[in-house]
Design a protein around this motif. Structure first.
Motif, PDB file in Angstrom:
ATOM      1  N   SER A   1      37.931 -74.358   7.075  1.00 11.44           N
ATOM      2  CA  SER A   1      37.934 -73.229   6.993  1.00 11.44           C
ATOM      3  C   SER A   1      39.392 -74.021   5.954  1.00 11.44           C
ATOM      4  O   SER A   1      39.964 -75.344   5.397  1.00 11.44           O
ATOM      5  N   PHE A   2      40.054 -73.243   4.965  1.00  9.32           N
ATOM      6  CA  PHE A   2      41.160 -73.914   4.019  1.00  9.32           C
ATOM      7  C   PHE A   2      42.674 -72.891   4.595  1.00  9.32           C
ATOM      8  O   PHE A   2      42.368 -71.607   4.839  1.00  9.32           O
ATOM      9  N   ASP A   3      43.502 -73.770   4.807  1.00 11.47           N
ATOM     10  CA  ASP A   3      45.139 -73.240   4.541  1.00 11.47           C
ATOM     11  C   ASP A   3      45.429 -73.251   2.893  1.00 11.47           C
ATOM     12  O   ASP A   3      45.604 -74.078   2.143  1.00 11.47           O
ATOM     13  N   THR A   4      45.793 -72.094   2.831  1.00  9.08           N
ATOM     14  CA  THR A   4      46.222 -72.245   0.851  1.00  9.08           C
ATOM     15  C   THR A   4      48.244 -72.491   1.559  1.00  9.08           C
ATOM     16  O   THR A   4      48.862 -71.946   2.012  1.00  9.08           O
ATOM     17  N   ILE A   5      48.936 -73.355   0.381  1.00  2.76           N
ATOM     18  CA  ILE A   5      50.150 -73.562   0.531  1.00  2.76           C
ATOM     19  C   ILE A   5      50.878 -73.653  -0.806  1.00  2.76           C
ATOM     20  O   ILE A   5      52.022 -74.196  -1.193  1.00  2.76           O
ATOM     21  N   THR A   6      50.107 -72.890  -1.378  1.00  4.56           N
ATOM     22  CA  THR A   6      51.151 -71.937  -3.040  1.00  4.56           C
ATOM     23  C   THR A   6      51.106 -70.467  -2.455  1.00  4.56           C
ATOM     24  O   THR A   6      50.761 -70.078  -2.376  1.00  4.56           O
ATOM     25  N   TRP A   7      52.855 -70.426  -2.814  1.00  5.61           N
ATOM     26  CA  TRP A   7      53.308 -69.556  -2.545  1.00  5.61           C
ATOM     27  C   TRP A   7      53.623 -69.039  -3.818  1.00  5.61           C
ATOM     28  O   TRP A   7      55.121 -68.272  -4.160  1.00  5.61           O
ATOM     29  N   VAL A   8      52.497 -67.735  -4.776  1.00 12.67           N
ATOM     30  CA  VAL A   8      53.481 -67.039  -6.343  1.00 12.67           C
ATOM     31  C   VAL A   8      52.759 -65.875  -5.991  1.00 12.67           C
ATOM     32  O   VAL A   8      51.248 -65.667  -6.102  1.00 12.67           O
ATOM     33  N   PRO A   9      53.202 -64.618  -6.260  1.00 13.77           N
ATOM     34  CA  PRO A   9      52.837 -63.713  -6.380  1.00 13.77           C
ATOM     35  C   PRO A   9      51.263 -64.024  -7.875  1.00 13.77           C
ATOM     36  O   PRO A   9      52.003 -64.345  -8.782  1.00 13.77           O
ATOM     37  N   ILE A  10      50.529 -62.850  -7.613  1.00 13.76           N
ATOM     38  CA  ILE A  10      49.356 -63.058  -8.759  1.00 13.76           C
ATOM     39  C   ILE A  10      49.422 -61.248  -9.456  1.00 13.76           C
ATOM     40  O   ILE A  10      50.200 -60.611  -8.726  1.00 13.76           O
ATOM     41  N   GLU A  11      49.759 -61.647 -10.711  1.00 13.78           N
ATOM     42  CA  GLU A  11      49.531 -60.496 -11.489  1.00 13.78           C
ATOM     43  C   GLU A  11      49.039 -59.536 -11.022  1.00 13.78           C
ATOM     44  O   GLU A  11      47.702 -58.760 -11.107  1.00 13.78           O
ATOM     45  N   ARG A  12      49.741 -59.116 -10.109  1.00 18.36           N
ATOM     46  CA  ARG A  12      49.094 -57.103 -10.561  1.00 18.36           C
ATOM     47  C   ARG A  12      48.120 -55.871 -10.739  1.00 18.36           C
ATOM     48  O   ARG A  12      47.861 -55.355 -11.367  1.00 18.36           O
ATOM     49  N   ARG A  13      49.341 -56.181 -11.505  1.00 23.01           N
ATOM     50  CA  ARG A  13      48.930 -55.241 -13.080  1.00 23.01           C
ATOM     51  C   ARG A  13      47.993 -55.588 -13.890  1.00 23.01           C
ATOM     52  O   ARG A  13      47.520 -54.617 -14.796  1.00 23.01           O
ATOM     53  N   LEU A  14      47.431 -56.278 -13.829  1.00 24.28           N
ATOM     54  CA  LEU A  14      46.224 -56.859 -14.065  1.00 24.28           C
ATOM     55  C   LEU A  14      44.785 -56.116 -13.665  1.00 24.28           C
ATOM     56  O   LEU A  14      43.573 -56.814 -13.975  1.00 24.28           O
ATOM     57  N   ILE A  15      44.818 -56.208 -12.008  1.00 28.36           N
ATOM     58  CA  ILE A  15      43.801 -56.389 -11.047  1.00 28.36           C
ATOM     59  C   ILE A  15      43.812 -54.643 -11.079  1.00 28.36           C
ATOM     60  O   ILE A  15      44.060 -53.745 -11.558  1.00 28.36           O
ATOM     61  N   ASP A  16      41.956 -54.612 -11.467  1.00 28.18           N
ATOM     62  CA  ASP A  16      41.173 -53.371 -11.077  1.00 28.18           C
ATOM     63  C   ASP A  16      41.185 -53.163  -9.585  1.00 28.18           C
ATOM     64  O   ASP A  16      40.413 -53.352  -9.267  1.00 28.18           O
ATOM     65  N   SER A  17      42.268 -52.263  -8.795  1.00 32.96           N
ATOM     66  CA  SER A  17      41.748 -52.257  -7.250  1.00 32.96           C
ATOM     67  C   SER A  17      40.861 -51.068  -6.925  1.00 32.96           C
ATOM     68  O   SER A  17      40.331 -51.747  -6.009  1.00 32.96           O
ATOM     69  N   GLY A  18      40.212 -50.545  -7.713  1.00 30.96           N
ATOM     70  CA  GLY A  18      38.940 -50.351  -7.441  1.00 30.96           C
ATOM     71  C   GLY A  18      38.434 -50.969  -7.278  1.00 30.96           C
ATOM     72  O   GLY A  18      36.325 -51.009  -6.576  1.00 30.96           O
ATOM     73  N   LEU A  19      37.779 -52.294  -8.050  1.00 29.89           N
ATOM     74  CA  LEU A  19      36.920 -53.590  -8.204  1.00 29.89           C
ATOM     75  C   LEU A  19      36.992 -53.845  -6.172  1.00 29.89           C
ATOM     76  O   LEU A  19      35.973 -54.923  -6.043  1.00 29.89           O
ATOM     77  N   LEU A  20      38.266 -53.984  -5.352  1.00 30.32           N
ATOM     78  CA  LEU A  20      38.540 -55.196  -5.119  1.00 30.32           C
ATOM     79  C   LEU A  20      37.577 -54.491  -3.417  1.00 30.32           C
ATOM     80  O   LEU A  20      37.685 -52.576  -3.154  1.00 30.32           O
ATOM     81  N   SER A  21      37.175 -54.896  -2.211  1.00 28.15           N
ATOM     82  CA  SER A  21      36.848 -54.378  -1.125  1.00 28.15           C
ATOM     83  C   SER A  21      37.701 -54.336  -0.593  1.00 28.15           C
ATOM     84  O   SER A  21      38.734 -55.016  -0.763  1.00 28.15           O
ATOM     85  N   PRO A  22      37.887 -53.365   0.461  1.00 30.06           N
ATOM     86  CA  PRO A  22      38.693 -53.280   1.790  1.00 30.06           C
ATOM     87  C   PRO A  22      38.885 -55.260   1.993  1.00 30.06           C
ATOM     88  O   PRO A  22      40.607 -54.666   2.015  1.00 30.06           O
ATOM     89  N   ASP A  23      38.801 -56.013   2.533  1.00 28.70           N
ATOM     90  CA  ASP A  23      38.992 -57.303   2.617  1.00 28.70           C
ATOM     91  C   ASP A  23      39.676 -57.455   2.249  1.00 28.70           C
ATOM     92  O   ASP A  23      40.290 -58.645   2.471  1.00 28.70           O
TER      93      ASP A  23
END
Length: 599
Positions: free
Chosen positions: A542-564
């Motif tokens: 599997s993968f372990d993420t080592i980059t820790w910087v926020p992702i632009e929330r204002r550009l996300i259409d949260s309705g398209l995201l699955s619960p997971d």
């Protein structure tokens, strides 16, 4: 050093230089000549003295080549550079060619008659590369022949080769002594029945000998050739001035430093079978060995896979470097979020500010590549590099794509974030969210040993494919540990057959580009690891993420995201806040808390 944004003189590039090349071709009785981007070390990044393709054509991308005939000049570029090449070359004299869709052999068949001869410098092409072109030319009557380098013959003001000092990369960062590495690889050579291995990749040599340098901007490498013998000794062919007495003492008496011009004679003197990598070594190496009836064992550079499998010390160093770099990125993004909506910034101001935040760590050796900072339509140029001629305002209501990284003594970073400047363009929300979904899918992947990057590439593309979208670059590249930001052989792309192994560090960077409007890319680095036990506990990774910087929330259409997907993103942002929040300024922490708020 801060980046030089001065505009290079380009108006006289195409016609006079191309005419001089054609005159040299006529003198050499050649109907064509191949001018690659690569140098003799097959590097993606080259020293100014080796930037032959840019000198001739004006194209500055990191991959491609030109084939010039008496009346045509094709500049072959892949999907990353098809917008850029049209902006950089003189289209009246150079024709962009979509590569690899159009193979050089097929192009030569279309543009040259039977009996034509095409020259190439065997120091700038690999055996496998030339073999493929010759196979495609079979039956055409067109001959591909070794030649002196015609560009070098006409480039009268060619810069001198680099000669920057080398330095030790100590075991506390390398995790293994150079002597142990040499012994381990020498044992493998003996098991294969070969007397020596030819090393031509600077990052392989630097990894093996635990040295670093600065011969190539942004890449901490020493340009050199080397021969690793089956007894563990090494002959290193490099400018002696790069190695002071202290470093020579650290290297020890098992490493002989010889001048670069002695390399060819050393090839002739090797007794016994010699390992040569057909995909990385210059063809000239095997030609010289063959001239002396030396048996060649074709095999991968013995350093490549061990270098790609980072040990625990290297991974820890990379994590530390990424933590430090994330603090600088958060300070930068907080500043950008406050200043960009005022409409007073341009791309150069953003790049300069970001490098300043990294330098404020007091640990930055160099940036890891020239920062990609594309506002609006410039963001759709995948490997865009701003200069004074292209410098664009960062306008409110647009997207800004920033792809950047740092070189530190303990690690190399590479991160891309796409942000909204002021009001969010509504047409960008769905593409951004689909790119994010692809990045999350790859981050969460769990897979059996033996799976290659080609098997995983579709995970990142599937959300875009569902919308009829795609991107014309790989999803991920290998990253060196305090070495080159682009490192082989592992990749996440449709063509990578290299099985991923624990310790390999890769980028995870799907994207979407709408020409003339905006570009979107989100990039984290991930470490391949043994997956936690699950189910019948098959051997999985599997993968372990080592980059820790926020992702632009204002550009996300949260309705398209699955619960997971929502759970993954909220957990990621919670970890970012927990790890980075205590180490940034009070103002940046306030911004970070908002940027990491749960969806």
């Amino acid at each position: 050093m801060f980046q030089d944004f001065s505009v290079q003189s380009r108006p006289e590039l195409g016609p006079p230089r191309l005419a001089d090349l054609r005159a040299a071709m006529a003198k050499a009785d050649l109907d064509g000549f191949i001018v690659p981007r690569a140098d003799a070390h097959q590097g993606e990044y080259v020293a100014p003295c080796d930037a032959r393709l840019a000198w001739l054509t004006g194209f500055t991308g990191s991959a491609g080549f030109c084939i010039a005939t008496r009346d045509q000049a094709g500049v072959f570029v892949d999907g990353r550079y098809r917008v850029q090449v049209r902006a950089e070359v003189d289209l009246a004299h150079f024709s962009p060619v979509n590569w690899p869709e159009v193979k050089p052999g097929a192009w030569l068949r279309d543009h040259l008659p039977e009996g034509a001869t095409v020259g190439f410098d065997p120091w700038l092409h690999t055996q496998s590369e030339i073999a493929k072109i010759r196979a495609d030319l079979e039956g055409s009557g067109i001959a591909l022949i070794e030649s002196a380098n015609l560009i070098d013959a006409i480039w009268t003001d060619r810069p001198a080769p680099p000669s920057q000092p080398a330095r030790l990369h100590p075991p506390e960062f390398a995790g293994e002594t150079a002597a142990d590495k040499r012994a381990r690889l020498a044992a493998d050579l003996r098991a294969q029945g070969v007397a020596a291995a030819i090393l031509t990749l600077p990052d392989s040599i630097c990894w093996l000998l635990n040295i670093r340098g600065s011969d190539i901007a942004r890449n901490p490498v020493v340009q050199a050739f080397a021969v690793l013998f089956a007894n563990g000794r090494v002959k290193l062919f490099a400018d002696a001035a790069k190695f002071d007495d202290s470093l020579r003492a650290d290297l020890g008496d098992q490493i002989a430093i010889l001048p670069p011009h002695a390399f060819e004679a050393a090839l002739e003197a090797i007794e016994g079978p010699v390992l040569v990598d057909p995909d990385t070594a210059p063809l000239a190496v095997s030609l010289r060995l063959a001239d002396h009836d030396t048996h060649i064992t074709w095999a991968r550079d013995p350093c490549i896979l061990p270098k790609a499998r980072k040990n625990a010390t290297e991974i820890a160093g990379m994590q530390t470097a990424h933590h430090r770099d994330a603090c600088a990125m958060v300070e930068f993004l907080a500043w950008l979020d406050a200043e960009a909506p005022k409409g007073k910034l341009n791309e150069i101001a953003v790049v300069t500010a970001l490098e300043g935040f990294r330098r404020d760590t007091n640990a930055l050796l160099d940036i890891s590549f020239d920062t990609i900072c594309g506002a609006g339509g410039n963001g759709a140029i995948v490997h865009y590099r701003v200069n004074e001629a292209t410098n664009r305002p960062v306008n409110p209501g647009e997207l800004l794509l920033v792809d950047s990284g740092g070189q530190y003594v303990d690690g190399t970073t590479d991160i891309t974030r796409t942000v909204a400047v002021g009001d969010v363009p509504p047409e960008a929300r769905a593409p951004f969210t689909r790119v994010l979904q692809g990045m999350i899918a790859l981050s969460r992947a769990r897979f059996p040993r033996g799976v290659a990057g080609a098997h995983l590439d579709a995970l990142a593309r599937a959300p875009l494919w569902a919308e009829g979208w795609d991107y014309d670059h790989g999803t991920g590249h290998g990253v060196g540990a305090a070495l080159s930001v682009h490192e082989g052989p592992a990749r996440i792309s449709r063509v990578s057959e290299i099985a991923l192994e624990p310790g390999m560090i890769l980028s995870n960077e799907p994207g979407y580009y709408r020409e003339g409007q905006f570009g979107i890319r989100i990039e984290n680095l991930i470490v391949t690891q043994i997956a936690p036990a699950k189910g019948d506990n098959r051997d999985q990774l599997s993968f372990d993420t080592i980059t820790w910087v926020p992702i632009e929330r204002r550009l996300i259409d949260s309705g398209l995201l699955s619960p997971d997907e929502r759970i993954w993103l909220n957990a990621y942002h919670a970890q970012v806040l927990d790890q980075i929040g205590p180490h940034v300024s009070a103002a940046a922490k306030v911004w970070l808390e908002s940027a990491c708020a749960p969806l």
